[in-house]
Design a protein around this motif. Structure first.
Motif, PDB file in Angstrom:
ATOM      1  N   ALA A 100       5.679   9.020   5.034  1.00 25.67           N
ATOM      2  CA  ALA A 100       5.765  10.267   4.267  1.00 25.67           C
ATOM      3  C   ALA A 100       5.904   9.990   2.776  1.00 25.67           C
ATOM      4  CB  ALA A 100       6.946  11.100   4.762  1.00 25.67           C
ATOM      5  N   THR A 101       6.415   8.830   2.426  1.00 27.14           N
ATOM      6  CA  THR A 101       6.636   8.482   1.018  1.00 27.14           C
ATOM      7  C   THR A 101       5.404   7.888   0.346  1.00 27.14           C
ATOM      8  OG1 THR A 101       7.486   6.346   1.753  1.00 27.14           O
ATOM      9  CG2 THR A 101       9.106   8.101   1.353  1.00 27.14           C
ATOM     10  N   GLU A 102       4.334   7.647   1.115  1.00 26.20           N
ATOM     11  CA  GLU A 102       3.116   7.043   0.556  1.00 26.20           C
ATOM     12  C   GLU A 102       2.316   8.085  -0.210  1.00 26.20           C
ATOM     13  OE1 GLU A 102       1.500   4.375  -0.798  1.00 26.20           O
ATOM     14  OE2 GLU A 102       2.032   3.411   1.095  1.00 26.20           O
ATOM     15  N   THR A 103       1.668   7.657  -1.279  1.00 26.17           N
ATOM     16  CA  THR A 103       0.887   8.584  -2.107  1.00 26.17           C
ATOM     17  C   THR A 103      -0.433   8.951  -1.431  1.00 26.17           C
ATOM     18  OG1 THR A 103      -0.146   6.766  -3.302  1.00 26.17           O
ATOM     19  CG2 THR A 103       1.874   7.721  -4.257  1.00 26.17           C
ATOM     20  N   LEU A 104      -0.983  10.075  -1.873  1.00 23.23           N
ATOM     21  CA  LEU A 104      -2.226  10.560  -1.284  1.00 23.23           C
ATOM     22  C   LEU A 104      -3.425   9.703  -1.658  1.00 23.23           C
ATOM     23  CD1 LEU A 104      -1.804  14.414  -1.544  1.00 23.23           C
ATOM     24  CD2 LEU A 104      -1.287  12.885   0.364  1.00 23.23           C
ATOM     25  N   ASP A 105      -3.399   9.044  -2.807  1.00 20.72           N
ATOM     26  CA  ASP A 105      -4.516   8.147  -3.112  1.00 20.72           C
ATOM     27  C   ASP A 105      -4.539   6.988  -2.123  1.00 20.72           C
ATOM     28  OD1 ASP A 105      -2.256   6.974  -4.299  1.00 20.72           O
ATOM     29  OD2 ASP A 105      -3.361   6.223  -6.037  1.00 20.72           O
TER      30      ASP A 105
END
Length: 141
Positions: free
Chosen positions: A17-22
């Motif tokens: 959940a903490t990972e960025t969308l890029d």
């Protein structure tokens, strides 16, 4: 009897959940998928807090003027995540996807671990033309 385990795409991968969308978009490209289950930050890789799709990234992030390198996967998760067990029947899968109008469904084993995903493509390989037409009509209505 055909089960969810029989028709699912094996090897589904979580994204924290903490990972960025890029990074989510890059992972989708690497895996050749259009959706990723998002793991709950309280229980990474064990508990699902939602799913993000390539469309979510485009419509709810980029088109809304947000920077995908600053928005996280968890920021896009909404509602209660849907899933199905490996031993569920194809009818159970259809009912779950149709009733919630979803196009991808995570598959969870007896230990509540993510083991696969079922997509429209997976269903298309299993259903008759009539069944597939009914599914599309109900999900896209």
């Amino acid at each position: 009897m055909t089960t969810a385990a029989d028709i699912m795409h094996h090897g589904a991968r979580w994204i924290p959940a903490t990972e960025t969308l890029d990074r989510a978009a890059q992972l989708m490209r690497e895996l050749g998928v259009g959706a990723l289950p998002v793991s709950d930050p309280r229980d990474p890789g064990e508990r699902m807090c939602g799913i993000i799709t390539d469309r979510d990234i485009v419509v709810r992030c980029i088109a809304a003027g947000h920077d995908p390198s600053r928005v996280t996967a968890g920021d896009l998760c909404q509602g209660t995540p849907r899933w199905i067990s490996t031993d569920a029947t194809v009818e159970d899968v259809l009912r779950e996807m149709e009733s919630h109008q979803i196009r991808r469904l995570p598959v969870i084993d007896d230990n509540k671990r993510l083991v696969g995903m079922i997509s429209e493509h997976d269903l298309a390989l299993q259903l008759s033309d009539d069944q597939l037409a009914q599914f599309v009509e109900r999900v896209y209505a």
